[in-house]
Design a protein around this motif. Sequence first.
Motif, PDB file in Angstrom:
ATOM      1  N   ASP A   1      37.183  29.823  50.153  1.00 22.21           N
ATOM      2  CA  ASP A   1      38.091  30.049  49.033  1.00 22.21           C
ATOM      3  C   ASP A   1      39.017  31.233  49.312  1.00 22.21           C
ATOM      4  O   ASP A   1      40.210  31.169  49.040  1.00 22.21           O
ATOM      5  N   PHE A   2      38.467  32.296  49.875  1.00 23.14           N
ATOM      6  CA  PHE A   2      39.235  33.510  50.139  1.00 23.14           C
ATOM      7  C   PHE A   2      40.323  33.273  51.186  1.00 23.14           C
ATOM      8  O   PHE A   2      41.467  33.672  51.016  1.00 23.14           O
ATOM      9  N   MET A   3      39.950  32.623  52.280  1.00 23.36           N
ATOM     10  CA  MET A   3      40.907  32.343  53.347  1.00 23.36           C
ATOM     11  C   MET A   3      40.549  30.999  53.979  1.00 23.36           C
ATOM     12  O   MET A   3      39.814  30.936  54.957  1.00 23.36           O
TER      13      MET A   3
ATOM     14  N   LEU B   1      31.598  31.638  40.386  1.00 22.79           N
ATOM     15  CA  LEU B   1      31.573  32.017  38.969  1.00 22.79           C
ATOM     16  C   LEU B   1      32.692  32.973  38.604  1.00 22.79           C
ATOM     17  O   LEU B   1      33.190  32.958  37.478  1.00 22.79           O
ATOM     18  N   ALA B   2      33.073  33.836  39.565  1.00 22.02           N
ATOM     19  CA  ALA B   2      34.121  34.823  39.313  1.00 22.02           C
ATOM     20  C   ALA B   2      34.663  35.335  40.643  1.00 22.02           C
ATOM     21  O   ALA B   2      33.959  35.322  41.647  1.00 22.02           O
ATOM     22  N   VAL B   3      35.909  35.787  40.590  1.00 22.53           N
ATOM     23  CA  VAL B   3      36.549  36.393  41.742  1.00 22.53           C
ATOM     24  C   VAL B   3      37.302  37.610  41.258  1.00 22.53           C
ATOM     25  O   VAL B   3      38.008  37.552  40.255  1.00 22.53           O
ATOM     26  N   GLN B   4      37.154  38.721  41.978  1.00 22.51           N
ATOM     27  CA  GLN B   4      37.888  39.932  41.641  1.00 22.51           C
ATOM     28  C   GLN B   4      38.604  40.418  42.868  1.00 22.51           C
ATOM     29  O   GLN B   4      38.102  40.384  43.957  1.00 22.51           O
TER      30      GLN B   4
ATOM     31  N   LEU C   1      44.950  48.184  49.915  1.00 23.47           N
ATOM     32  CA  LEU C   1      44.040  48.259  48.775  1.00 23.47           C
ATOM     33  C   LEU C   1      43.793  46.922  48.095  1.00 23.47           C
ATOM     34  O   LEU C   1      42.790  46.748  47.425  1.00 23.47           O
ATOM     35  N   ASP C   2      44.685  45.968  48.257  1.00 21.44           N
ATOM     36  CA  ASP C   2      44.547  44.729  47.499  1.00 21.44           C
ATOM     37  C   ASP C   2      44.309  43.505  48.383  1.00 21.44           C
ATOM     38  O   ASP C   2      44.587  42.386  47.991  1.00 21.44           O
ATOM     39  N   ALA C   3      43.759  43.688  49.568  1.00 15.01           N
ATOM     40  CA  ALA C   3      43.580  42.562  50.493  1.00 15.01           C
ATOM     41  C   ALA C   3      42.180  41.969  50.456  1.00 15.01           C
ATOM     42  O   ALA C   3      41.969  40.881  50.950  1.00 15.01           O
ATOM     43  N   GLY C   4      41.225  42.636  49.902  1.00 16.06           N
ATOM     44  CA  GLY C   4      39.861  42.131  49.864  1.00 16.06           C
ATOM     45  C   GLY C   4      39.563  41.411  48.570  1.00 16.06           C
ATOM     46  O   GLY C   4      40.440  41.193  47.734  1.00 16.06           O
ATOM     47  N   ALA C   5      38.294  41.038  48.419  1.00 12.02           N
ATOM     48  CA  ALA C   5      37.873  40.348  47.196  1.00 12.02           C
ATOM     49  C   ALA C   5      36.362  40.436  47.056  1.00 12.02           C
ATOM     50  O   ALA C   5      35.648  40.654  48.028  1.00 12.02           O
ATOM     51  N   VAL C   6      35.909  40.245  45.828  1.00 13.89           N
ATOM     52  CA  VAL C   6      34.481  40.128  45.540  1.00 13.89           C
ATOM     53  C   VAL C   6      34.278  38.816  44.794  1.00 13.89           C
ATOM     54  O   VAL C   6      34.969  38.538  43.808  1.00 13.89           O
ATOM     55  N   TYR C   7      33.333  38.015  45.290  1.00 14.71           N
ATOM     56  CA  TYR C   7      33.024  36.715  44.701  1.00 14.71           C
ATOM     57  C   TYR C   7      31.627  36.743  44.100  1.00 14.71           C
ATOM     58  O   TYR C   7      30.710  37.327  44.690  1.00 14.71           O
ATOM     59  N   ALA C   8      31.467  36.104  42.966  1.00 11.63           N
ATOM     60  CA  ALA C   8      30.150  35.823  42.402  1.00 11.63           C
ATOM     61  C   ALA C   8      29.930  34.320  42.590  1.00 11.63           C
ATOM     62  O   ALA C   8      30.734  33.505  42.126  1.00 11.63           O
ATOM     63  N   VAL C   9      28.871  33.962  43.314  1.00 14.32           N
ATOM     64  CA  VAL C   9      28.567  32.565  43.609  1.00 14.32           C
ATOM     65  C   VAL C   9      27.138  32.294  43.173  1.00 14.32           C
ATOM     66  O   VAL C   9      26.230  33.090  43.461  1.00 14.32           O
ATOM     67  N   ASP C  10      26.920  31.177  42.490  1.00 13.65           N
ATOM     68  CA  ASP C  10      25.553  30.856  42.067  1.00 13.65           C
ATOM     69  C   ASP C  10      24.836  30.060  43.156  1.00 13.65           C
ATOM     70  O   ASP C  10      25.427  29.657  44.159  1.00 13.65           O
ATOM     71  N   SER C  11      23.555  29.837  42.948  1.00 14.27           N
ATOM     72  CA  SER C  11      22.724  29.159  43.953  1.00 14.27           C
ATOM     73  C   SER C  11      23.074  27.678  44.099  1.00 14.27           C
ATOM     74  O   SER C  11      22.639  27.036  45.063  1.00 14.27           O
ATOM     75  N   LYS C  12      23.887  27.141  43.198  1.00 11.08           N
ATOM     76  CA  LYS C  12      24.337  25.760  43.303  1.00 11.08           C
ATOM     77  C   LYS C  12      25.682  25.644  44.022  1.00 11.08           C
ATOM     78  O   LYS C  12      26.247  24.560  44.122  1.00 11.08           O
TER      79      LYS C  12
ATOM     80  N   PHE D   1      24.725  35.483  43.893  1.00 18.29           N
ATOM     81  CA  PHE D   1      25.140  36.207  45.092  1.00 18.29           C
ATOM     82  C   PHE D   1      26.499  36.845  44.824  1.00 18.29           C
ATOM     83  O   PHE D   1      27.390  36.196  44.260  1.00 18.29           O
ATOM     84  N   PHE D   2      26.659  38.087  45.231  1.00 21.34           N
ATOM     85  CA  PHE D   2      27.957  38.743  45.226  1.00 21.34           C
ATOM     86  C   PHE D   2      28.369  38.913  46.681  1.00 21.34           C
ATOM     87  O   PHE D   2      27.633  39.508  47.472  1.00 21.34           O
ATOM     88  N   ILE D   3      29.520  38.369  47.031  1.00 17.68           N
ATOM     89  CA  ILE D   3      30.029  38.430  48.397  1.00 17.68           C
ATOM     90  C   ILE D   3      31.316  39.224  48.375  1.00 17.68           C
ATOM     91  O   ILE D   3      32.247  38.916  47.614  1.00 17.68           O
ATOM     92  N   ARG D   4      31.377  40.257  49.218  1.00 19.05           N
ATOM     93  CA  ARG D   4      32.542  41.151  49.256  1.00 19.05           C
ATOM     94  C   ARG D   4      33.222  41.055  50.614  1.00 19.05           C
ATOM     95  O   ARG D   4      32.556  41.134  51.645  1.00 19.05           O
ATOM     96  N   PHE D   5      34.545  40.898  50.597  1.00 22.78           N
ATOM     97  CA  PHE D   5      35.365  40.910  51.799  1.00 22.78           C
ATOM     98  C   PHE D   5      36.257  42.147  51.742  1.00 22.78           C
ATOM     99  O   PHE D   5      36.956  42.348  50.750  1.00 22.78           O
ATOM    100  N   PHE D   6      36.219  42.954  52.798  1.00 22.11           N
ATOM    101  CA  PHE D   6      37.010  44.182  52.835  1.00 22.11           C
ATOM    102  C   PHE D   6      37.666  44.319  54.201  1.00 22.11           C
ATOM    103  O   PHE D   6      36.965  44.316  55.218  1.00 22.11           O
TER     104      PHE D   6
END
Length: 83
Positions: free
Chosen positions: A10-12, A80-83, A65-76, A47-52
């Motif tokens: 999703d991120f790239m 759930l969310a992207v920041q 400062l604005d090139a990364g992201a944090v994802y919340a992904v469930d076990s399925k 799971f919280f996955i962070r790209f930096f």
Amino acid sequence: MAAVKIAMDDFMPPGTRVKGDNEQLAQCLSRWDTYDVSVLQPSEELFFIRFFPVTSRCGLDVMVLDAGAVYAVDSKGRILAVQ
């Protein structure tokens, strides 16, 4: 690892190229080896996955400062969310 793959795609998505005025920076941010990836699993189902980006890996001395992201992904495998 499945949660990381879902967030990565999703991120790239494969074949994606970052666009911008600074071609060298855009090329750097288009490479997966530029990014640190961390995973936090607070429960069996979340799971919280962070790209930096670490641009020094491309020989650049810039902070982005604005090139990364944090994802919340469930076990399925649902994002759930992207920041």
